[in-house]
Write an enzyme that holds these catalytic residues in place. Structure first.
Site, PDB file in Angstrom:
ATOM      1  N   SER A 137      -3.325   6.862  12.990  1.00 41.77           N
ATOM      2  CA  SER A 137      -2.916   6.811  14.406  1.00 41.77           C
ATOM      3  C   SER A 137      -4.152   6.902  15.312  1.00 41.77           C
ATOM      4  O   SER A 137      -5.200   7.409  14.924  1.00 41.77           O
ATOM      5  CB  SER A 137      -1.949   7.954  14.720  1.00 41.77           C
ATOM      6  OG  SER A 137      -2.669   9.170  14.827  1.00 41.77           O
ATOM      7  N   ASN A 138      -3.992   6.425  16.559  1.00 40.36           N
ATOM      8  CA  ASN A 138      -5.132   6.422  17.476  1.00 40.36           C
ATOM      9  C   ASN A 138      -5.592   7.833  17.835  1.00 40.36           C
ATOM     10  O   ASN A 138      -6.776   8.050  18.097  1.00 40.36           O
ATOM     11  CB  ASN A 138      -4.791   5.604  18.730  1.00 40.36           C
ATOM     12  CG  ASN A 138      -4.864   4.112  18.442  1.00 40.36           C
ATOM     13  OD1 ASN A 138      -4.808   3.697  17.281  1.00 40.36           O
ATOM     14  ND2 ASN A 138      -4.991   3.312  19.476  1.00 40.36           N
ATOM     15  N   GLU A 139      -4.654   8.796  17.817  1.00 39.83           N
ATOM     16  CA  GLU A 139      -5.070  10.186  18.083  1.00 39.83           C
ATOM     17  C   GLU A 139      -6.043  10.633  16.980  1.00 39.83           C
ATOM     18  O   GLU A 139      -7.072  11.255  17.248  1.00 39.83           O
ATOM     19  CB  GLU A 139      -3.856  11.131  18.109  1.00 39.83           C
ATOM     20  CG  GLU A 139      -2.952  10.968  19.318  1.00 39.83           C
ATOM     21  CD  GLU A 139      -1.989   9.781  19.183  1.00 39.83           C
ATOM     22  OE1 GLU A 139      -1.882   9.211  18.080  1.00 39.83           O
ATOM     23  OE2 GLU A 139      -1.370   9.403  20.183  1.00 39.83           O
ATOM     24  N   GLU A 146      -9.858  -1.011   6.173  1.00 40.14           N
ATOM     25  CA  GLU A 146      -8.643  -1.139   6.970  1.00 40.14           C
ATOM     26  C   GLU A 146      -8.986  -1.093   8.465  1.00 40.14           C
ATOM     27  O   GLU A 146      -8.475  -1.880   9.254  1.00 40.14           O
ATOM     28  CB  GLU A 146      -7.686   0.003   6.609  1.00 40.14           C
ATOM     29  CG  GLU A 146      -6.268  -0.245   7.041  1.00 40.14           C
ATOM     30  CD  GLU A 146      -5.299   0.815   6.510  1.00 40.14           C
ATOM     31  OE1 GLU A 146      -5.717   1.761   5.835  1.00 40.14           O
ATOM     32  OE2 GLU A 146      -4.104   0.662   6.814  1.00 40.14           O
ATOM     33  N   GLN A 153       0.837  -1.209   0.000  1.00 38.84           N
ATOM     34  CA  GLN A 153       0.000   0.000   0.000  1.00 38.84           C
ATOM     35  C   GLN A 153       0.867   1.253   0.000  1.00 38.84           C
ATOM     36  O   GLN A 153       1.576   1.518   0.978  1.00 38.84           O
ATOM     37  CB  GLN A 153      -0.873  -0.007   1.270  1.00 38.84           C
ATOM     38  CG  GLN A 153      -1.757   1.216   1.442  1.00 38.84           C
ATOM     39  CD  GLN A 153      -2.483   1.203   2.795  1.00 38.84           C
ATOM     40  OE1 GLN A 153      -1.983   0.645   3.767  1.00 38.84           O
ATOM     41  NE2 GLN A 153      -3.641   1.822   2.843  1.00 38.84           N
ATOM     42  N   GLY A 154       0.799   2.021  -1.076  1.00 34.83           N
ATOM     43  CA  GLY A 154       1.620   3.229  -1.182  1.00 34.83           C
ATOM     44  C   GLY A 154       0.807   4.477  -0.920  1.00 34.83           C
ATOM     45  O   GLY A 154       0.440   5.200  -1.863  1.00 34.83           O
ATOM     46  N   TYR A 155       0.503   4.739   0.347  1.00 33.49           N
ATOM     47  CA  TYR A 155      -0.232   5.952   0.722  1.00 33.49           C
ATOM     48  C   TYR A 155       0.719   6.971   1.358  1.00 33.49           C
ATOM     49  O   TYR A 155       0.897   8.054   0.855  1.00 33.49           O
ATOM     50  CB  TYR A 155      -1.333   5.609   1.738  1.00 33.49           C
ATOM     51  CG  TYR A 155      -2.653   5.155   1.153  1.00 33.49           C
ATOM     52  CD1 TYR A 155      -2.736   4.600  -0.115  1.00 33.49           C
ATOM     53  CD2 TYR A 155      -3.833   5.266   1.876  1.00 33.49           C
ATOM     54  CE1 TYR A 155      -3.950   4.185  -0.633  1.00 33.49           C
ATOM     55  CE2 TYR A 155      -5.049   4.856   1.364  1.00 33.49           C
ATOM     56  CZ  TYR A 155      -5.109   4.306   0.111  1.00 33.49           C
ATOM     57  OH  TYR A 155      -6.302   3.902  -0.389  1.00 33.49           O
ATOM     58  N   SER A 156       1.312   6.585   2.529  1.00 28.96           N
ATOM     59  CA  SER A 156       2.062   7.557   3.338  1.00 28.96           C
ATOM     60  C   SER A 156       3.318   8.040   2.631  1.00 28.96           C
ATOM     61  O   SER A 156       3.967   7.293   1.884  1.00 28.96           O
ATOM     62  CB  SER A 156       2.471   6.924   4.663  1.00 28.96           C
ATOM     63  OG  SER A 156       1.355   6.392   5.314  1.00 28.96           O
TER      64      SER A 156
HETATM   65  C1  LIG Z   1       4.616  -0.434  11.223  1.00 33.39           C
HETATM   66  C2  LIG Z   1       3.946   0.539  10.283  1.00 33.39           C
HETATM   67  C3  LIG Z   1       3.458   0.080   9.078  1.00 33.39           C
HETATM   68  C4  LIG Z   1       2.880   0.980   8.170  1.00 33.39           C
HETATM   69  N1  LIG Z   1       2.478   0.494   6.939  1.00 33.39           N
HETATM   70  C5  LIG Z   1       2.051   1.381   6.011  1.00 33.39           C
HETATM   71  C6  LIG Z   1       1.770   0.937   4.673  1.00 33.39           C
HETATM   72  O1  LIG Z   1       1.900  -0.269   4.341  1.00 33.39           O
HETATM   73  N2  LIG Z   1       1.389   1.856   3.761  1.00 33.39           N
HETATM   74  C7  LIG Z   1       1.233   3.184   4.076  1.00 33.39           C
HETATM   75  O2  LIG Z   1       0.856   3.954   3.199  1.00 33.39           O
HETATM   76  N3  LIG Z   1       1.498   3.634   5.333  1.00 33.39           N
HETATM   77  C8  LIG Z   1       1.903   2.774   6.298  1.00 33.39           C
HETATM   78  N4  LIG Z   1       2.204   3.217   7.564  1.00 33.39           N
HETATM   79  C9  LIG Z   1       2.151   4.655   7.828  1.00 33.39           C
HETATM   80  C10 LIG Z   1       1.054   5.075   8.802  1.00 33.39           C
HETATM   81  O3  LIG Z   1      -0.196   5.069   8.165  1.00 33.39           O
HETATM   82  C11 LIG Z   1       1.456   6.472   9.312  1.00 33.39           C
HETATM   83  O4  LIG Z   1       2.624   6.305  10.092  1.00 33.39           O
HETATM   84  C12 LIG Z   1       0.365   7.105  10.137  1.00 33.39           C
HETATM   85  O5  LIG Z   1      -0.728   7.466   9.331  1.00 33.39           O
HETATM   86  C13 LIG Z   1       0.895   8.368  10.891  1.00 33.39           C
HETATM   87  O6  LIG Z   1       1.501   9.233   9.990  1.00 33.39           O
HETATM   88  P1  LIG Z   1       2.986   9.808  10.251  1.00 33.39           P
HETATM   89  O7  LIG Z   1       3.874   8.668  10.560  1.00 33.39           O
HETATM   90  O8  LIG Z   1       3.345  10.701   9.125  1.00 33.39           O
HETATM   91  O9  LIG Z   1       2.866  10.664  11.589  1.00 33.39           O
HETATM   92  P2  LIG Z   1       2.297  12.134  11.714  1.00 33.39           P
HETATM   93  O10 LIG Z   1       1.080  12.280  10.895  1.00 33.39           O
HETATM   94  O11 LIG Z   1       3.416  13.097  11.484  1.00 33.39           O
HETATM   95  O12 LIG Z   1       1.886  12.166  13.244  1.00 33.39           O
HETATM   96  C14 LIG Z   1       2.855  12.272  14.303  1.00 33.39           C
HETATM   97  C15 LIG Z   1       2.104  12.286  15.626  1.00 33.39           C
HETATM   98  O13 LIG Z   1       1.231  13.421  15.679  1.00 33.39           O
HETATM   99  C16 LIG Z   1      -0.108  13.014  15.901  1.00 33.39           C
HETATM  100  N5  LIG Z   1      -1.027  13.861  15.106  1.00 33.39           N
HETATM  101  C17 LIG Z   1      -0.881  14.193  13.799  1.00 33.39           C
HETATM  102  N6  LIG Z   1      -1.919  14.957  13.403  1.00 33.39           N
HETATM  103  C18 LIG Z   1      -2.725  15.101  14.495  1.00 33.39           C
HETATM  104  C19 LIG Z   1      -3.973  15.768  14.709  1.00 33.39           C
HETATM  105  N7  LIG Z   1      -4.593  16.439  13.740  1.00 33.39           N
HETATM  106  N8  LIG Z   1      -4.527  15.675  15.932  1.00 33.39           N
HETATM  107  C20 LIG Z   1      -3.915  14.982  16.940  1.00 33.39           C
HETATM  108  N9  LIG Z   1      -2.737  14.327  16.784  1.00 33.39           N
HETATM  109  C21 LIG Z   1      -2.163  14.383  15.579  1.00 33.39           C
HETATM  110  C22 LIG Z   1      -0.174  11.568  15.421  1.00 33.39           C
HETATM  111  O14 LIG Z   1      -1.198  10.842  16.076  1.00 33.39           O
HETATM  112  C23 LIG Z   1       1.201  11.050  15.790  1.00 33.39           C
HETATM  113  O15 LIG Z   1       1.212  10.675  17.153  1.00 33.39           O
HETATM  114  C24 LIG Z   1       2.745   2.346   8.502  1.00 33.39           C
HETATM  115  C25 LIG Z   1       3.206   2.792   9.747  1.00 33.39           C
HETATM  116  C26 LIG Z   1       3.813   1.915  10.632  1.00 33.39           C
HETATM  117  C27 LIG Z   1       4.315   2.439  11.942  1.00 33.39           C
END
Ligand SMILES: Cc1cc2nc3c(=O)[nH]c(=O)nc-3n(C[C@H](O)[C@H](O)[C@H](O)COP(=O)(O)OP(=O)(O)OC[C@H]3O[C@@H](n4cnc5c(N)ncnc54)[C@H](O)[C@@H]3O)c2cc1C
Length: 403
Positions: A388-390, A255, A136-139
Site C-alpha cells: 500500500s502507498n502508506e 514489483e 502470486q500467493g503472498y497475502s
Molecule cells: C486488486 C488487488 C490485487 C492484489 N493482488 C495480489 C496478488 O496477486 N497476490 C498477493 O499476494 N497479494 C495481492 N494483493 C494484496 C495486497 O498486496 C494487499 O492488499 C496489501 O499489501 C495490503 O494488505 P492488506 O489488504 O492486508 O491491508 P492491511 O495490511 O490490513 O492494511 C490496511 C490499511 O492499513 C494501512 N497500514 C497497515 N500497516 C500500516 C503501517 N505500518 N503504517 C501505516 N499504515 C499501515 C494500509 O496502508 C492500509 O491502508 C492485491 C490487492 C488488491 C487490492
C-alpha cells in the site's frame, strides 16, 4: 539519452538518434500487429479474458519481444535499459493489453537468481511461450502489509511438503496454471522472517480451491485460494528452506519498478484533454472551466515530473546501481496520477459515466463513457496492491530519508 555522470543531478533528457529510431520501429510494429479488438477492449476498460492475455503474449513471443529484460540465452532481447523503457512506454501508449507480470517479471527473475538448472529448464521456456500463466500467493487474511506474519503451513513429509492454509487477493488465480507461494516451514523460528520458504505449486494439485472475490466495479480479477493438505514436491522449493524471505524481497523490488505506467497515463491524459475540449459544462467547453483546467494541468505536470524521475532510476541502473528504497516514489506517484486521471475522466462526463443510461435515455448511452465510473471504482486498488502507498511512504521515510 545522454546523462552527465559526474553530476548525478544533471540529466540531458534528449533521446539519441538511435533511440528515436528504435521508438519509431516499436511504434510502427505495434500499429501493424496489435489486434484492433484487443486495443478496443483496453481502451474501453473491458475485462480481458485469459485468451486475450495469452493471445497478445504469444504475438510478442513470436516477435521475440516478450521478455526484454531476461538474459539473452533465455530469450532476452539484449536491449539497453533505455530501449526497454521506450518499449514499455510505447506499449502503454498504444493501448496494448498488459502482460501478466507474475511469470514474466516476478517468477522468472526469481528463478534466474535462485532457481536450480532443472527449475529453470522446466519453467522458463513455458513462461516465455505463454504455456503457463502464474499467480502470486503472498497475502493472507491478517498478513498483507505485515507479510512476515503469514501462516500458511508447509510440513515436510519425505520428498513432499504438505501445504495447508489460505491466500487472499490472488490476482488471476482463477485462470493461472501455477502459483508461487510464501509458506511457513518453521513455526518456531526466532525471527518470523526466518521460518518462511518459497514454493512453486501446480494449481491443478488436489486440495486447492479457488473462490472469486468481486471488486466494487463488479469485475473478477482477485480470488481467495485455499490449500487443504496439498502435496508439493520438495524439488519445487526455490532457494533453501527458510530463505523464502530473501526471495520475496528480491521480487518486491521488481514489483515496485513496474508500477509507474507512464505510457498508459499519457494516453489517458490525452483522452481526457480531447473529452474536455468536447464536453460542455453550463454552455462552455469543460477545458475553458478554470478549475477543471487547473486540475488537469497539475496532473500533467506531475506526470512529466514522474517521467523524469523514472528516467533517473533507469540511468542509475544503467550505471550499474540498483535503485534504493526511494524507488517506492514511482509506485506512490504513478498510482496517485492514475487515480487522479480516472477521477477527472469521470467528472468530465458527469452522469454519463455510469453503466446505465441516465433516465432510461438509451441514445445517451456510450460504451466508453459508461465505463468511466466502474474504472474509477476499480482504480481504488492501485494505491493498495503491490504494497500500500502508506507502507511505501514509510519505506521512503525510514530507508531513504533516514527519519
Ligand atoms: C486488486 C488487488 C490485487 C492484489 N493482488 C495480489 C496478488 O496477486 N497476490 C498477493 O499476494 N497479494 C495481492 N494483493 C494484496 C495486497 O498486496 C494487499 O492488499 C496489501 O499489501 C495490503 O494488505 P492488506 O489488504 O492486508 O491491508 P492491511 O495490511 O490490513 O492494511 C490496511 C490499511 O492499513 C494501512 N497500514 C497497515 N500497516 C500500516 C503501517 N505500518 N503504517 C501505516 N499504515 C499501515 C494500509 O496502508 C492500509 O491502508 C492485491 C490487492 C488488491 C487490492
Amino acid at each position: 539519452m545522454r546523462v552527465a555522470r559526474d553530476r548525478q543531478t544533471t540529466m540531458d533528457l534528449n533521446y539519441s538518434a538511435d533511440e528515436r529510431a528504435f521508438r519509431a520501429e516499436v511504434r510502427a510494429w505495434l500499429r501493424d500487429n496489435l489486434p484492433g479488438d484487443l486495443r478496443d477492449k483496453v481502451l474501453r476498460y473491458a475485462e480481458l479474458s485469459r485468451d486475450d492475455l495469452v493471445r497478445w503474449h504469444r504475438i510478442l513471443a513470436g516477435k521475440r519481444w516478450i521478455a526484454p529484460a531476461w538474459p539473452e540465452q533465455w530469450g532476452g532481447t539484449g536491449w539497453s535499459l533505455i530501449q526497454r523503457h521506450i518499449f514499455d512506454e510505447e506499449c502503454g501508449y498504444a493501448g496494448a493489453p498488459p502482460l501478466v507480470p507474475f511469470g514474466l517479471a516476478m517468477c522468472a527473475p526469481v528463478l534466474f537468481a535462485f532457481g536450480t538448472d532443472a527449475q529453470k529448464a522446466r519453467f522458463i521456456p513455458r513462461i516465455y511461450r505463454g504455456d503457463d500463466l502464474w499467480c502470486q500467493g503472498y497475502s493472507e487474511p491478517g498478513a498483507g502489509s505485515d507479510l512476515a506474519s503469514l501462516r500458511t503451513a508447509a510440513v515436510r513429509r519425505g520428498d513432499h511438503y504438505v501445504v495447508s492454509g489460505q491466500k487472499i487477493w490472488t490476482t488471476f488465480a482463477h485462470f493461472a496454471d501455477w502459483i508461487f507461494c510464501l509458506v511457513r516451514t518453521d513455526a518456531v523460528a526466532s525471527r518470523k522472517q526466518d521460518g518462511i520458504s518459497f514454493l512453486l505449486i501446480d494449481m491443478k494439485s488436489p486440495g486447492i480451491t479457488v473462490r472469486p472475490l468481486k471488486l466494487m466495479d463488479g469485475g473478477h480479477e482477485v480470488n481467495e485460494v485455499f490449500f487443504d493438505d496439498v502435496e508439493v514436491p520438495v524439488e519445487n522449493r526455490v532457494h533453501d528452506e527458510g530463505k523464502g524471505w530473501t526471495v520475496a524481497k528480491h521480487l518486491l523490488g521488481y514489483e515496485r519498478l513496474n508500477t509507474a505506467r507512464i505510457g498508459t497515463s499519457r494516453r489517458e491524459l490525452e483522452r481526457l484533454k480531447t473529452l474536455a475540449e468536447n464536453e460542455h459544462d453550463g454552455g462552455r467547453r469543460l477545458i475553458d472551466n478554470p478549475r477543471f483546467r487547473d486540475r488537469l494541468s497539475r496532473v500533467e505536470i506531475e506526470l512529466t515530473a514522474l517521467s523524469i524521475t523514472e528516467l533517473r532510476y533507469v540511468d542509475q541502473m544503467r550505471g550499474g546501481r540498483q535503485p534504493g528504497a526511494d524507488v517506492s516514489i514511482l509506485k506512490i506517484k504513478g498510482t496517485e496520477i492514475q487515480q487522479a486521471i480516472t477521477e477527472l475522466l469521470m467528472q468530465a462526463v458527469g452522469p454519463l459515466a455510469q453503466p446505465v443510461a441516465p433516465d432510461g435515455d438509451a441514445d445517451a448511452f456510450d460504451l466508453f463513457r459508461a465505463s468511466l465510473a466502474p474504472r474509477y471504482c476499480n482504480f481504488r486498488k492501485t494505491t493498495i496492491y503491490a504494497g500500500s502507498n502508506e507502507i511505501q511512504r514509510d519505506i521512503v521515510a525510514k530507508r531513504a530519508l533516514g527519519l
